[in-house]
Motif scaffolding. Structure first.
Motif, short mmCIF file in Angstrom:
data_model
loop_
_atom_site.label_atom_id
_atom_site.label_comp_id
_atom_site.label_asym_id
_atom_site.label_seq_id
_atom_site.Cartn_x
_atom_site.Cartn_y
_atom_site.Cartn_z
N ILE A 118 0.84 -1.20 0.00
CA ILE A 118 0.00 0.00 0.00
C ILE A 118 0.88 1.25 0.00
O ILE A 118 0.64 2.20 -0.75
N TRP A 119 1.92 1.26 0.83
CA TRP A 119 2.84 2.40 0.86
C TRP A 119 3.48 2.59 -0.50
O TRP A 119 3.55 3.71 -1.02
N LYS A 120 3.95 1.51 -1.09
CA LYS A 120 4.60 1.58 -2.40
C LYS A 120 3.63 2.10 -3.46
O LYS A 120 3.99 2.92 -4.31
N LYS A 121 2.38 1.63 -3.42
CA LYS A 121 1.37 2.08 -4.37
C LYS A 121 1.12 3.58 -4.21
O LYS A 121 1.03 4.32 -5.18
N HIS A 122 1.06 4.03 -2.97
CA HIS A 122 0.78 5.43 -2.68
C HIS A 122 1.96 6.33 -3.06
O HIS A 122 1.76 7.45 -3.53
N HIS A 123 3.17 5.86 -2.85
CA HIS A 123 4.37 6.67 -3.07
C HIS A 123 5.13 6.27 -4.33
O HIS A 123 6.26 6.73 -4.53
N GLY A 124 4.56 5.44 -5.16
CA GLY A 124 5.26 4.90 -6.32
C GLY A 124 5.81 5.95 -7.26
O GLY A 124 6.95 5.84 -7.72
N GLU A 125 5.04 6.99 -7.53
CA GLU A 125 5.51 8.03 -8.45
C GLU A 125 6.69 8.79 -7.85
O GLU A 125 7.65 9.11 -8.54
N ASN B 183 14.31 7.77 -8.06
CA ASN B 183 15.25 6.84 -8.71
C ASN B 183 15.75 7.40 -10.03
O ASN B 183 16.93 7.26 -10.36
N GLN B 184 14.86 8.04 -10.79
CA GLN B 184 15.27 8.63 -12.07
C GLN B 184 16.25 9.77 -11.84
O GLN B 184 17.25 9.88 -12.54
N LYS B 185 15.97 10.60 -10.85
CA LYS B 185 16.87 11.72 -10.52
C LYS B 185 18.25 11.19 -10.13
O LYS B 185 19.27 11.69 -10.59
N ASN B 186 18.26 10.17 -9.28
CA ASN B 186 19.53 9.59 -8.85
C ASN B 186 20.25 8.94 -10.01
O ASN B 186 21.47 9.01 -10.11
N LYS B 187 19.50 8.31 -10.92
CA LYS B 187 20.12 7.70 -12.09
C LYS B 187 20.75 8.78 -12.95
O LYS B 187 21.88 8.64 -13.41
N ASN B 188 20.02 9.89 -13.15
CA ASN B 188 20.57 11.00 -13.93
C ASN B 188 21.81 11.58 -13.27
O ASN B 188 22.79 11.90 -13.94
N ASN B 189 21.76 11.72 -11.94
CA ASN B 189 22.93 12.22 -11.21
C ASN B 189 24.10 11.27 -11.36
O ASN B 189 25.23 11.67 -11.56
N ASP B 190 23.82 9.96 -11.26
CA ASP B 190 24.88 8.96 -11.40
C ASP B 190 25.46 9.00 -12.81
O ASP B 190 26.67 8.90 -12.99
N ASP B 191 24.56 9.18 -13.83
CA ASP B 191 25.03 9.26 -15.22
C ASP B 191 25.92 10.48 -15.42
O ASP B 191 26.95 10.41 -16.08
#
Length: 167
Positions: free
Chosen positions: A135-142, A148-156
């Motif tokens: 339920i937490w994951k569903k609520h906070h998924g976005e 994760n995308q931001k961190n991936k971009n930072n890592d890239d």
């Protein structure tokens, strides 16, 4: 089957209920024949999340719903102990027929043994914890996806900077 069908009809056939959405989750429906028999006795607008949607031959969780209000987006089982092919938690994602809203339903199969029998309390707590996480994951998924995308971009960009520094 007759008793369950009678209760569902009482809940859904009075004048005000005909205008309201209806979803019912049942446990311990061990085979498709029982679900099919029940469905035959209900008004034609009802359906159930079928084993085909969840790749299982039988279900401990069956979700009946009113097709006049809901359309299934997808359904999946969540496995925790990997004891059963069907999993302990059934997740069903619906869209309302008006197309404006979505609804996620989680149906849990909690063991019905007496407390402290074969670690029943521990099992039930673990399933409830898993449900809380889902339920937490569903609520906070976005938020998680964006993070994760931001961190991936930072890592890239860090990786690109490192490559430039090495050249």
């Amino acid at each position: 089957v007759n008793n369950v069908c009678s209760v569902i009809k009482q809940l859904t056939e009075n004048a005000s209920a005909k205008e309201k959405p209806f979803i019912l989750s049942l446990t311990e429906i061990e085979n498709k024949r029982v679900a099919s028999d029940l469905l035959k006795k209900l008004p034609v607008r009802f359906a159930y999340v079928s084993p085909e949607l969840t790749d299982c031959d039988y279900n401990d969780n069956i979700v009946f719903y009113d097709q006049n209000f809901f359309k299934i987006i997808n359904a999946q089982y969540h496995h925790f102990f990997n004891q059963f092919a069907k999993g302990e938690i059934l997740e069903v994602n619906f869209s309302l027929k008006n197309g404006l809203e979505k609804l996620t339903l989680f149906s849990c199969h909690l063991k019905a043994r007496p407390p402290d029998t074969n670690h029943t309390d521990m099992y039930r707590k673990a399933i409830c914890d898993k449900l809380q996480y889902l339920i937490w994951k569903k609520h906070h998924g976005e938020e998680i996806r964006k993070h994760n995308q931001k961190n991936k971009n930072n890592d890239d960009s860090k990786l690109d900077s490192l490559k430039l520094a090495q050249n």
